[in-house]
Design a protein around this motif. Sequence first.
Motif, PDB file in Angstrom:
ATOM      1  N   ASN A 169       0.818  -1.221   0.000  1.00  0.00           N
ATOM      2  CA  ASN A 169       0.000   0.000   0.000  1.00  0.00           C
ATOM      3  C   ASN A 169       0.849   1.268   0.000  1.00  0.00           C
ATOM      4  O   ASN A 169       0.580   2.225   0.719  1.00  0.00           O
ATOM      5  CB  ASN A 169      -0.971   0.003   1.195  1.00  0.00           C
ATOM      6  CG  ASN A 169      -2.073   1.046   1.036  1.00  0.00           C
ATOM      7  OD1 ASN A 169      -2.491   1.353  -0.086  1.00  0.00           O
ATOM      8  ND2 ASN A 169      -2.545   1.591   2.143  1.00  0.00           N
ATOM      9  N   ASN A 170       1.928   1.234  -0.777  1.00  0.00           N
ATOM     10  CA  ASN A 170       2.773   2.427  -0.947  1.00  0.00           C
ATOM     11  C   ASN A 170       3.432   2.365  -2.326  1.00  0.00           C
ATOM     12  O   ASN A 170       3.117   1.478  -3.134  1.00  0.00           O
ATOM     13  CB  ASN A 170       3.823   2.536   0.171  1.00  0.00           C
ATOM     14  CG  ASN A 170       4.704   1.295   0.290  1.00  0.00           C
ATOM     15  OD1 ASN A 170       4.997   0.612  -0.691  1.00  0.00           O
ATOM     16  ND2 ASN A 170       5.122   0.979   1.519  1.00  0.00           N
ATOM     17  N   GLN A 171       4.342   3.286  -2.580  1.00  0.00           N
ATOM     18  CA  GLN A 171       4.949   3.356  -3.919  1.00  0.00           C
ATOM     19  C   GLN A 171       5.891   2.195  -4.216  1.00  0.00           C
ATOM     20  O   GLN A 171       6.369   2.053  -5.347  1.00  0.00           O
ATOM     21  CB  GLN A 171       5.699   4.687  -4.100  1.00  0.00           C
ATOM     22  CG  GLN A 171       6.911   4.882  -3.210  1.00  0.00           C
ATOM     23  CD  GLN A 171       6.594   5.628  -1.935  1.00  0.00           C
ATOM     24  OE1 GLN A 171       5.567   5.366  -1.298  1.00  0.00           O
ATOM     25  NE2 GLN A 171       7.464   6.564  -1.563  1.00  0.00           N
ATOM     26  N   TYR A 172       6.155   1.385  -3.219  1.00  0.00           N
ATOM     27  CA  TYR A 172       7.074   0.260  -3.408  1.00  0.00           C
ATOM     28  C   TYR A 172       6.336  -1.062  -3.651  1.00  0.00           C
ATOM     29  O   TYR A 172       6.945  -2.132  -3.614  1.00  0.00           O
ATOM     30  CB  TYR A 172       7.978   0.131  -2.175  1.00  0.00           C
ATOM     31  CG  TYR A 172       8.596   1.441  -1.754  1.00  0.00           C
ATOM     32  CD1 TYR A 172       9.509   2.102  -2.570  1.00  0.00           C
ATOM     33  CD2 TYR A 172       8.241   2.038  -0.540  1.00  0.00           C
ATOM     34  CE1 TYR A 172      10.066   3.317  -2.198  1.00  0.00           C
ATOM     35  CE2 TYR A 172       8.807   3.257  -0.159  1.00  0.00           C
ATOM     36  CZ  TYR A 172       9.700   3.886  -0.995  1.00  0.00           C
ATOM     37  OH  TYR A 172      10.244   5.086  -0.622  1.00  0.00           O
ATOM     38  N   GLU A 173       5.050  -0.980  -3.908  1.00  0.00           N
ATOM     39  CA  GLU A 173       4.203  -2.154  -4.121  1.00  0.00           C
ATOM     40  C   GLU A 173       4.850  -3.137  -5.102  1.00  0.00           C
ATOM     41  O   GLU A 173       5.264  -2.764  -6.207  1.00  0.00           O
ATOM     42  CB  GLU A 173       2.849  -1.708  -4.669  1.00  0.00           C
ATOM     43  CG  GLU A 173       1.843  -2.831  -4.892  1.00  0.00           C
ATOM     44  CD  GLU A 173       1.027  -3.138  -3.652  1.00  0.00           C
ATOM     45  OE1 GLU A 173       0.464  -4.243  -3.598  1.00  0.00           O
ATOM     46  OE2 GLU A 173       0.957  -2.294  -2.747  1.00  0.00           O
ATOM     47  N   VAL A 224      14.555   2.803  -0.468  1.00  0.00           N
ATOM     48  CA  VAL A 224      13.953   4.037   0.078  1.00  0.00           C
ATOM     49  C   VAL A 224      14.968   5.178   0.181  1.00  0.00           C
ATOM     50  O   VAL A 224      14.709   6.200   0.809  1.00  0.00           O
ATOM     51  CB  VAL A 224      13.312   3.772   1.456  1.00  0.00           C
ATOM     52  CG1 VAL A 224      12.149   2.809   1.329  1.00  0.00           C
ATOM     53  CG2 VAL A 224      14.335   3.235   2.460  1.00  0.00           C
TER      54      VAL A 224
END
Length: 331
Positions: free
Chosen positions: A115-119, A302
């Motif tokens: 549920n973030n940009q790293y899905e 990140v």
Amino acid sequence: MNICIFGSGAIGSYIGALLMKNGIKVSLICRGEHLKAIQNKGLLMQSAETNTEYSCKPIATDDPNNLEKQDYIIVTLKAHSAALTANTLTPLFKDSTTVVSAVNGLPWWYFYKANNQYENMKLRSVDPKNLQWDYITPERSLGCVVYPAAEIKAPGHVYHIEGDRFPIGEPDGSKSIRVQELSKILISSGLKSPVRKNIRADIWMKLWGNLAFNPISALTGETLEEIANNNKSCTIVKKMMLEGQAVAEALGINFPITLEKRIEGTRNVGAHKTSTLQDLELGRPMEIDALTKSVSEAGKIVNIPTPVIDKIYEKVKLKAIKAGCYINPNL
């Protein structure tokens, strides 16, 4: 209900015995003398913590093709073995089979339903050939954190030292039917296994200490208590933990305690040798990629630098290679 323990060493055999005692149909995948002993005489589980013992005769084999399709598979292999043998689980699968990765370090499915940009990003340090992602698939997966400590006293004889916490959770944090069902089974079998809303936070809480104490113990030969009380060793541990904390926080994890309290908790464990140090002393493969390199890799994702972690990882990897205790995951 069919539950398979895939990689039944000390922890796997302990969990398997608890499930057997609770009336669950259990199959153990193991090998060598331990397998022969279980097949011939059964499995003896003794617990120092509860002062109890239990003997059982679970189904035991080294070939998944010999078993029925399973409802749940709990993988208790070392991280490097789990990464290289995931394709061998497939004979155990039916459409609804759920796989619990009871493995140290960041799990291979970590970014699934993040549920973030790293899905759906993948961690090569724990799944270098994508065998777990491709063959197990993240959709089958539940997360967990393993706290019990156990050892194989002799083939067919597992000795539980302490610990009964085994929290589990869905990657998306939901309270699915499957996670609630497994939680009830594990709790009725004697484990403290609540369904956690954020299993990643629980994983990080354990890893926060392991990412530093484990490699430092292998480099120095010190116990947890000795590292915590040695100013030089503990200074390095703190630097590594601060780097790990920065990575975790960049991924949305908030630690509920201070670094000092986390170290104090480790100090209170006493004169205990980490699993990494024990593996080194016994000439067994060490889980340094899962426990240390995975944090460094997550840091790169990140954009958080981890220079101390990287330096210590390279040192302990070199020591592992020289001792014949490192498995190159890319071979």
